[in-house]
Scaffold this active site. Structure first.
Site, PDB file in Angstrom:
ATOM      1  N   HIS A 160       0.853  -1.210   0.083  1.00  0.00           N
ATOM      2  CA  HIS A 160       0.029   0.054  -0.050  1.00  0.00           C
ATOM      3  C   HIS A 160       0.915   1.097  -0.076  1.00  0.00           C
ATOM      4  O   HIS A 160       1.774   1.273   0.766  1.00  0.00           O
ATOM      5  CB  HIS A 160      -1.128   0.073   1.112  1.00  0.00           C
ATOM      6  CG  HIS A 160      -2.032  -1.155   0.837  1.00  0.00           C
ATOM      7  ND1 HIS A 160      -2.576  -1.598   2.195  1.00  0.00           N
ATOM      8  CD2 HIS A 160      -2.869  -1.293  -0.020  1.00  0.00           C
ATOM      9  CE1 HIS A 160      -3.302  -2.644   1.770  1.00  0.00           C
ATOM     10  NE2 HIS A 160      -3.537  -2.355   0.394  1.00  0.00           N
ATOM     11  N   GLU A 163       1.680   3.905   3.027  1.00  0.00           N
ATOM     12  CA  GLU A 163       2.017   3.327   4.217  1.00  0.00           C
ATOM     13  C   GLU A 163       3.465   3.290   4.361  1.00  0.00           C
ATOM     14  O   GLU A 163       4.170   2.423   4.365  1.00  0.00           O
ATOM     15  CB  GLU A 163       1.495   1.896   4.509  1.00  0.00           C
ATOM     16  CG  GLU A 163      -0.134   2.049   4.616  1.00  0.00           C
ATOM     17  CD  GLU A 163      -0.759   0.667   4.441  1.00  0.00           C
ATOM     18  OE1 GLU A 163      -0.146  -0.494   4.441  1.00  0.00           O
ATOM     19  OE2 GLU A 163      -2.116   0.797   4.086  1.00  0.00           O
ATOM     20  N   GLU A 360       0.476  -4.515  11.308  1.00  0.00           N
ATOM     21  CA  GLU A 360      -0.489  -3.272  11.202  1.00  0.00           C
ATOM     22  C   GLU A 360       0.609  -2.322  12.101  1.00  0.00           C
ATOM     23  O   GLU A 360       0.265  -2.231  13.290  1.00  0.00           O
ATOM     24  CB  GLU A 360      -1.918  -2.987  11.225  1.00  0.00           C
ATOM     25  CG  GLU A 360      -2.616  -3.799  10.379  1.00  0.00           C
ATOM     26  CD  GLU A 360      -2.800  -2.973   9.298  1.00  0.00           C
ATOM     27  OE1 GLU A 360      -2.399  -1.722   9.159  1.00  0.00           O
ATOM     28  OE2 GLU A 360      -3.048  -3.783   8.260  1.00  0.00           O
TER      29      GLU A 360
HETATM   30  O1  0X9 Z   1      -6.849  -3.892   4.090  1.00  0.00           O
HETATM   31  C1  0X9 Z   1      -5.554  -4.442   4.249  1.00  0.00           C
HETATM   32  O2  0X9 Z   1      -5.276  -4.801   3.113  1.00  0.00           O
HETATM   33  C2  0X9 Z   1      -4.747  -4.396   5.485  1.00  0.00           C
HETATM   34  N1  0X9 Z   1      -5.138  -3.449   6.361  1.00  0.00           N
HETATM   35  S1  0X9 Z   1      -4.660  -1.700   5.768  1.00  0.00           S
HETATM   36  O3  0X9 Z   1      -5.223  -0.736   6.563  1.00  0.00           O
HETATM   37  N2  0X9 Z   1      -3.009  -1.604   5.717  1.00  0.00           N
HETATM   38  O4  0X9 Z   1      -4.964  -1.625   4.432  1.00  0.00           O
HETATM   39  C3  0X9 Z   1      -5.020  -5.571   6.182  1.00  0.00           C
HETATM   40  C4  0X9 Z   1      -4.533  -6.940   5.420  1.00  0.00           C
HETATM   41  C5  0X9 Z   1      -4.901  -8.045   6.275  1.00  0.00           C
HETATM   42  N3  0X9 Z   1      -4.529  -9.181   5.642  1.00  0.00           N
HETATM   43  C6  0X9 Z   1      -5.644  -9.923   5.126  1.00  0.00           C
HETATM   44  N4  0X9 Z   1      -6.723  -9.482   4.992  1.00  0.00           N
HETATM   45  N5  0X9 Z   1      -5.621 -11.106   4.838  1.00  0.00           N
HETATM   46 ZN    ZN Z   2      -2.006  -1.591   4.028  1.00  0.00          ZN
END
Ligand code: 0X9
Ligand code: ZN
Length: 412
Positions: A160, A163, A360
């Site tokens: 991302h 980040e 995170e």
């Molecule tokens: O939404 C996401 O992809 C991640 N959070 S963020 O706020 N950094 O965007 C979490 C990813 C967790 N992983 C899975 N969903 N398996």
């Molecule tokens: Zn992320």
């Protein structure tokens, strides 16, 4: 003649509010705000009751924001008065000449540092071009090894774009692996092969430096006027099974199909070639202070949930020691929200990798994605501390049948 000049997005007088939903209805109402006006941007998705949601609000729609808050009768407070001020604080100076951990760095500078490390540690560091991007950049990483055929740990950063603490932390870990004199870190470092890719989404990362600091997705142009795919929704495990509407304009757009993006497709191909070389996959994201593990489609405790939870608890206890930073650990769907098509879920489901975690990183609500650069080192230190304990625990669990997959090298 009409000239279009690419403008850098400004967040002057944008504010961030912390909002506390206490009922499911309020969560639904907050969720809808995303569609009301594109001047509302959630920094974390409303999903759980009694967990703070951070919402960025453009200055021209402040009156609308106050009106909606009053209407849904929810408590909130202001957290960031002027987002642009924080954005400016995260920007690296053009005058920087060397790589350090007191600043964030451009893609160019990160890649230059990887090249320099390969030059300075020719016996231990090998450059790997794992994949390519939509705009034609390399997805560059390194393999670090102190002994042939050590069991591997894969580290993913920067999927991302905004980040920034994620690539910074991946780079910090890389430097620790190479240079730390601390006994535990050396033992961890030298008993493993490391596959470290600090920036999985180079086009997006470059765009956050040049044009829009708050960009998340890649930069793929599609038929729609909206740009970009969320690369952490595009992997080929339960792809797009959760979203009701797969909207190209959404920040979580999963793409036109599984692995539709050159970044995920090329990196998945590369990962396949080394899939018998690593047993752990760690991804860095921000911001929530969570240590998450699969899966994202269900709150059920599948596979080795209990072991990952036990190890996670010990890892976050170690993480807390130096600076008191509090993390929580658990399954992604229960601690954050349901989300599918992520890299960690894909790696676990496709290759049966038992040690798959998503950090995170810092912080929670003070700075969000705009973590000041003087917090890069403390973040790196506490994450290194947690990794040391995590992999000590992994080794300690070897008597469990679960660990039969671990190569004999690790068991020695
Ligand atoms: O939404 C996401 O992809 C991640 N959070 S963020 O706020 N950094 O965007 C979490 C990813 C967790 N992983 C899975 N969903 N398996
Ligand atoms: Zn992320």
């Amino acid at each position: 003649m009409c000239l279009t000049i690419a403008q850098k997005a400004t967040f002057e007088n944008y504010k961030v509010f912390s909002i506390m939903p206490t009922t499911e209805i309020q969560i639904k109402q907050l969720f809808q705000m995303d569609n009301i006006h594109n001047g509302f941007t959630f920094w974390n998705t409303p999903a759980l009751t009694n967990r703070i949601v951070n919402l960025m609000v453009a200055p021209d729609i402040l009156p609308l924001f106050y009106e909606i808050m009053a209407r849904i009768n929810i408590s909130y407070q202001i957290n960031i008065e002027n987002v642009q001020k924080l954005v400016d604080q995260t920007m690296p100076s053009n005058r920087l000449t060397s790589f350090d951990f007191n600043n964030y760095h451009t893609l160019e500078r990160i890649y230059m540092n990887l090249n320099n490390l390969a030059k300075n540690y020719p016996d231990n560091v090998q450059i790997i071009i794992g994949g390519t991007t939509y705009e034609g950049r390399e997805i560059k990483g390194v393999k670090v090894s102190f002994r042939a055929n050590n069991p591997g740990i894969f580290i993913e950063g920067g999927i991302h774009a905004k980040e920034w603490i994620s690539p910074a932390t991946a780079m910090y870990i890389l430097h620790q692996v190479l240079t730390s004199n601390e006994v535990d870190i050396r033992a961890l470092a030298e008993s493993h092969d490391w596959y470290i890719f600090p920036v999985f989404n180079p086009d997006g990362y470059v765009y956050t430096h040049t044009t829009n600091r708050m960009w998340r997705k890649n930069r793929k142009l599609s038929n729609s006027f909206c740009v970009g795919v969320d690369l952490n929704r595009n992997w080929n495990y339960k792809w797009n099974t959760h979203t009701l509407k797969n909207d190209p304009c959404s920040n979580n757009y999963a793409g036109s199909g599984p692995l539709s993006e050159i970044e995920t497709k090329s990196m998945s191909k590369y990962i396949k070639t080394i899939s018998d070389k690593f047993y752990a996959y760690i991804a860095f994201h921000s911001h929530a202070q969570l240590l998450l593990f699969p899966y994202g489609h269900t709150k059920n405790h599948l596979d080795n949930y209990d072991e990952l939870h036990d190890i996670g608890l010990k890892a976050i206890a170690a993480l807390k020691k130096k600076y008191g930073t509090e993390y929580q650990t658990g399954n992604i769907a229960e601690k954050m929200y349901r989300a599918t098509g992520s890299s960690v879920d894909y790696i676990k489901a496709t290759y049966g990798k038992q040690i798959t975690y998503t950090y995170e990183l810092r912080d929670r609500d003070n700075y969000g994605f705009l973590l000041p650069p003087d917090l890069i080192i403390p973040t790196g230190e506490e994450i290194m501390d947690s990794l040391v304990v995590m992999f000590k625990e992994v080794k300690a669990c070897r008597s469990l049948s679960l660990w039969k997959f671990v190569t004999s090298d690790l068991l020695n």
